[in-house]
Design an enzyme around this catalytic site. Structure first.
Site, PDB file in Angstrom:
ATOM      1  N   LYS A 240       1.916  -3.861   6.604  1.00 24.17           N
ATOM      2  CA  LYS A 240       2.363  -3.770   5.210  1.00 24.17           C
ATOM      3  C   LYS A 240       3.887  -3.606   5.158  1.00 24.17           C
ATOM      4  CE  LYS A 240      -1.602  -4.413   3.427  1.00 24.17           C
ATOM      5  NZ  LYS A 240      -1.882  -5.750   2.907  1.00 24.17           N
TER       6      LYS A 240
ATOM      7  N   TYR B 255      -2.169  -1.451  11.031  1.00 26.41           N
ATOM      8  CA  TYR B 255      -2.409  -1.890   9.650  1.00 26.41           C
ATOM      9  C   TYR B 255      -1.203  -1.527   8.778  1.00 26.41           C
ATOM     10  CZ  TYR B 255      -3.988  -1.820   4.832  1.00 26.41           C
ATOM     11  OH  TYR B 255      -4.062  -2.020   3.474  1.00 26.41           O
TER      12      TYR B 255
ATOM     13  N   SER C 195       0.833  -1.206   0.000  1.00 23.36           N
ATOM     14  CA  SER C 195       0.000   0.000   0.000  1.00 23.36           C
ATOM     15  C   SER C 195       0.867   1.255   0.000  1.00 23.36           C
ATOM     16  CB  SER C 195      -0.858  -0.012   1.268  1.00 23.36           C
ATOM     17  OG  SER C 195      -1.462   1.244   1.450  1.00 23.36           O
TER      18      SER C 195
HETATM   19  P1  NAD Z   1     -11.318  -6.828   1.196  1.00 27.90           P
HETATM   20  O1  NAD Z   1     -11.573  -6.827   2.663  1.00 27.90           O
HETATM   21  O2  NAD Z   1     -12.438  -6.497   0.288  1.00 27.90           O
HETATM   22  O3  NAD Z   1     -10.723  -8.248   0.741  1.00 27.90           O
HETATM   23  C1  NAD Z   1      -9.906  -9.015   1.600  1.00 27.90           C
HETATM   24  C2  NAD Z   1     -10.436 -10.448   1.558  1.00 27.90           C
HETATM   25  O4  NAD Z   1      -9.588 -11.258   2.380  1.00 27.90           O
HETATM   26  C3  NAD Z   1     -11.851 -10.576   2.126  1.00 27.90           C
HETATM   27  O5  NAD Z   1     -12.629 -11.341   1.225  1.00 27.90           O
HETATM   28  C4  NAD Z   1     -11.667 -11.304   3.464  1.00 27.90           C
HETATM   29  O6  NAD Z   1     -12.768 -12.155   3.746  1.00 27.90           O
HETATM   30  C5  NAD Z   1     -10.396 -12.087   3.210  1.00 27.90           C
HETATM   31  N1  NAD Z   1      -9.570 -12.386   4.383  1.00 27.90           N
HETATM   32  C6  NAD Z   1      -9.148 -11.540   5.355  1.00 27.90           C
HETATM   33  N2  NAD Z   1      -8.381 -12.208   6.236  1.00 27.90           N
HETATM   34  C7  NAD Z   1      -8.306 -13.505   5.805  1.00 27.90           C
HETATM   35  C8  NAD Z   1      -7.659 -14.674   6.281  1.00 27.90           C
HETATM   36  N3  NAD Z   1      -6.939 -14.683   7.395  1.00 27.90           N
HETATM   37  N4  NAD Z   1      -7.809 -15.815   5.567  1.00 27.90           N
HETATM   38  C9  NAD Z   1      -8.561 -15.853   4.435  1.00 27.90           C
HETATM   39  N5  NAD Z   1      -9.188 -14.790   3.953  1.00 27.90           N
HETATM   40  C10 NAD Z   1      -9.072 -13.623   4.626  1.00 27.90           C
HETATM   41  O7  NAD Z   1     -10.062  -5.856   0.947  1.00 27.90           O
HETATM   42  P2  NAD Z   1      -9.485  -5.283  -0.427  1.00 27.90           P
HETATM   43  O8  NAD Z   1      -9.787  -3.850  -0.481  1.00 27.90           O
HETATM   44  O9  NAD Z   1      -9.861  -6.176  -1.544  1.00 27.90           O
HETATM   45  O10 NAD Z   1      -7.923  -5.410  -0.111  1.00 27.90           O
HETATM   46  C11 NAD Z   1      -7.155  -6.510  -0.560  1.00 27.90           C
HETATM   47  C12 NAD Z   1      -5.718  -6.304  -0.125  1.00 27.90           C
HETATM   48  O11 NAD Z   1      -5.240  -5.064  -0.642  1.00 27.90           O
HETATM   49  C13 NAD Z   1      -5.509  -6.234   1.377  1.00 27.90           C
HETATM   50  O12 NAD Z   1      -4.274  -6.859   1.689  1.00 27.90           O
HETATM   51  C14 NAD Z   1      -5.437  -4.752   1.643  1.00 27.90           C
HETATM   52  O13 NAD Z   1      -4.689  -4.468   2.801  1.00 27.90           O
HETATM   53  C15 NAD Z   1      -4.704  -4.278   0.402  1.00 27.90           C
HETATM   54  N6  NAD Z   1      -4.928  -2.854   0.072  1.00 27.90           N
HETATM   55  C16 NAD Z   1      -6.191  -2.381  -0.133  1.00 27.90           C
HETATM   56  C17 NAD Z   1      -6.389  -1.042  -0.449  1.00 27.90           C
HETATM   57  C18 NAD Z   1      -7.779  -0.482  -0.686  1.00 27.90           C
HETATM   58  O14 NAD Z   1      -7.911   0.739  -0.773  1.00 27.90           O
HETATM   59  N7  NAD Z   1      -8.815  -1.289  -0.820  1.00 27.90           N
HETATM   60  C19 NAD Z   1      -5.292  -0.171  -0.558  1.00 27.90           C
HETATM   61  C20 NAD Z   1      -4.011  -0.694  -0.340  1.00 27.90           C
HETATM   62  C21 NAD Z   1      -3.842  -2.044  -0.031  1.00 27.90           C
END
Ligand code: NAD
Ligand code: UDP
Length: 341
Positions: A157, A153, A128
């Protein structure tokens, strides 16, 4: 056993579901591992309606090492893993840090452990822009120094990136790509999949959409006294489908060889202020967004946007979807969500 299978952890979530669509459209087969802690089984139907293919799926927590071993044993021929699974609410991570370290770090460690055990060579990791904190100069390149994280959080990362670097150094059979996402927004243009915020949205885009839908009275804009051209915070908002395509490009690039760890910023290269985004949403949808200016939100940096030239050069990837299309897709998805409630 499919020769072009990718294991996608967290593939039922916002970014993972769009990436699954992009992978399937690019000819990969996908096996999703997700514990559904922040997603819904109905996502599989959405993916099927878009691509005509239902990805493999196992409900599993990545922190469950014996469950992970059983799955990786069966999928030892996978070409790589894309690891999305993580908790992502910044505020919650401050009040419950151990939950974040346990989930985000143990899950990653288990993924690396299983990749080593079953000789799966390629890892793409969701990092991120939060790792840069408030950078001293803009736009940020991948060489911009990282700043201490302001939340658990953010720490997961930074620590995740370091854990991967150490694991790859110790096992040159694994190569990895760290993708530093800026602010993904929007939904699939079909309206079949999108973001499903739990409770009150933390992020700007879903909040705007809920105000537009009349679910919330007005948007709180966190501060108008920042040192930016119009006083509002600036971010780099990129389309979720562009972001999904970057994962396909990253996996292909890893498969083409090389070693070690690659790092890429994924953004448009343009900063937009909160007010510019609100204005653009109103223009793209014709819906008025009432707002109130409130105090700054703790931990917000004033301005950050990407230099994504390295991804253009090495992955042949650029963000291409125009902002008005992204905003229209976000609104289309919001209306569908409201109907399904
Ligand atoms: P999201 O919450 O929609 O998707 C994450 C998925 O992982 C969910 O379906 C959840 O059920 C699953 N999950 C969480 N912990 C788990 C575990 N221990 N075992 C199995 N499944 C698990 O989030 P997103 O927005 O799709 O983000 C995906 C990744 O991208 C994450 O690592 C997040 O930190 C990173 N990220 C997101 C953003 C953003 O703005 N959305 C920005 C930077 C980084
Ligand atoms: N923001 C806002 N009101 C909200 C949510 C967010 O004004 O209800 C602002 C926030 O201060 C930041 C920008 O919108 O400047 C993007 O915030 P978001 O949480 O979406 O992403 P971040 O960059 O913080 O990860």
């Amino acid at each position: 056993m499919n020769q072009k299978e990718v294991i996608v952890t967290g593939g039922m979530g916002y970014i993972g579901s769009h990436t699954t669509v992009a992978l399937q459209n690019a000819g990969y087969s996908v096996f999703i591992l997700d514990n559904l802690s922040n997603s819904d089984i109905g996502v599989l139907d959405g993916i099927y309606r878009i691509t005509g293919v239902r990805p493999g799926f196992k409900k599993l927590d990545c922190t469950d090492i014996s469950g992970m071993r059983r799955v990786f044993e069966k999928h030892y021929n996978a070409v790589g893993v894309i690891h999305f699974a993580a908790h992502k609410a910044v505020g919650e991570s401050v009040s419950n840090p151990l939950m974040y370290y346990r989930n985000n770090l143990n899950g990653l460690i288990n993924v690396l452990d299983m990749m080593g055990t079953f000789d799966i060579p390629n890892l793409v990791f969701s990092s991120s822009a939060t790792v840069y904190g408030q950078p001293d100069s803009l736009p940020v390149t991948e060489d911009t120094p990282l700043k201490p994280a302001t939340s658990a959080y953010g720490q997961t990362k930074v620590m995740g990136e370091n854990i991967i670097a150490d694991a790859v150094r110790a096992n040159p059979g694994i190569r990895a790509t760290l993708l530093r996402y800026f602010n993904p927004i929007g939904a699939h243009p079909s309206g079949q999949i999108g973001e499903r915020p739990n409770g009150v949205p933390n992020n700007l885009m879903p909040y705007i959409c809920q105000v537009a839908a009349g679910q919330r009275e007005y948007l709180n804009i966190f501060g108008n006294d920042y040192d930016t051209p119009d006083g509002y915070c600036v971010r780099d908002y990129l389309d979720i489908n562009d972001l999904a395509d970057a994962h396909v490009a990253a996996m292909r690039h890893l498969q083409s060889g090389g070693s070690g760890v690659n790092v890429y910023n994924l953004g448009t290269g343009r900063g937009q202020s909160v007010m510019q985004l609100v204005d653009a949403f109103q223009r793209a949808t014709g819906v008025n967004i009432p707002y109130k200016i409130t105090s700054r939100r703790a931990g917000d940096v004033s301005s950050i946007y990407a230099n994504a030239d390295r991804a253009a050069r090495e992955l042949n990837w650029r963000a291409v979807v125009p902002l008005h299309e992204t905003l229209a897709s976000a609104w289309r998805w919001q209306k569908k969500l409201a109907k399904s409630k």
